[in-house]
Design a protein around this motif. Sequence first.
Motif, mmCIF file in Angstrom:
data_model
loop_
_atom_site.group_PDB
_atom_site.id
_atom_site.type_symbol
_atom_site.label_atom_id
_atom_site.label_comp_id
_atom_site.label_asym_id
_atom_site.label_seq_id
_atom_site.Cartn_x
_atom_site.Cartn_y
_atom_site.Cartn_z
ATOM 1 N N GLU A 1 -3.446 5.156 0.674
ATOM 2 C CA GLU A 1 -3.622 5.351 2.107
ATOM 3 C C GLU A 1 -4.489 4.226 2.648
ATOM 4 O OE1 GLU A 1 -4.944 9.202 3.254
ATOM 5 O OE2 GLU A 1 -3.659 10.183 1.789
ATOM 6 N N GLU B 1 0.841 -1.208 0.000
ATOM 7 C CA GLU B 1 0.000 0.000 0.000
ATOM 8 C C GLU B 1 0.872 1.253 0.000
ATOM 9 O OE1 GLU B 1 -2.510 -0.477 3.400
ATOM 10 O OE2 GLU B 1 -3.983 -1.624 2.265
ATOM 11 N N LYS B 2 1.922 1.261 0.821
ATOM 12 C CA LYS B 2 2.818 2.416 0.860
ATOM 13 C C LYS B 2 3.583 2.541 -0.443
ATOM 14 C CE LYS B 2 3.714 3.002 5.749
ATOM 15 N NZ LYS B 2 4.741 2.995 6.802
#
Length: 146
Positions: free
Chosen positions: A123, A117-118
């Motif tokens: 987010e 996700e990062k």
Amino acid sequence: MPELNLVMNDPKTGKSYSKKLEADLSGRKIGEKLSGSELGLRDFEFQITGGSDTAGFPMRKNIPSMVRKSALLSSGPGVKIKRKGLRVRKTVRGDTIGNITAQVNLKIIKSGKDSIEKALGIEPKPEEQPPEKMVSEEKREEPKPE
């Protein structure tokens, strides 16, 4: 360069993430491993698990080419059999990525120090809890006067 929709699955969490990318993965086959640096995601390693072409026909591992074929199938991607022993003729795409491929499915084999996700810039959403059941006033049981 063709624009591909990459669908990356994280087997640890069971979540999938999508990313549109202009990459040249031509000639790659289902089952091959990709380094994340080719896709702009360092410290990750992926495995190609499937995909589909621009018309929506799924890719199958047992057809060795880029062409679309009409095959007699009994199970696997693109086939839903309702009776035992039944075989169906379905149109499917071969196992090699080409210019006509629109979507490529990937499985994360090796994760980096950051989460996917990062790395994708997504987010994380907070865990949503289901709303509490509201009991209407009519259904509440009140003691009946005797």
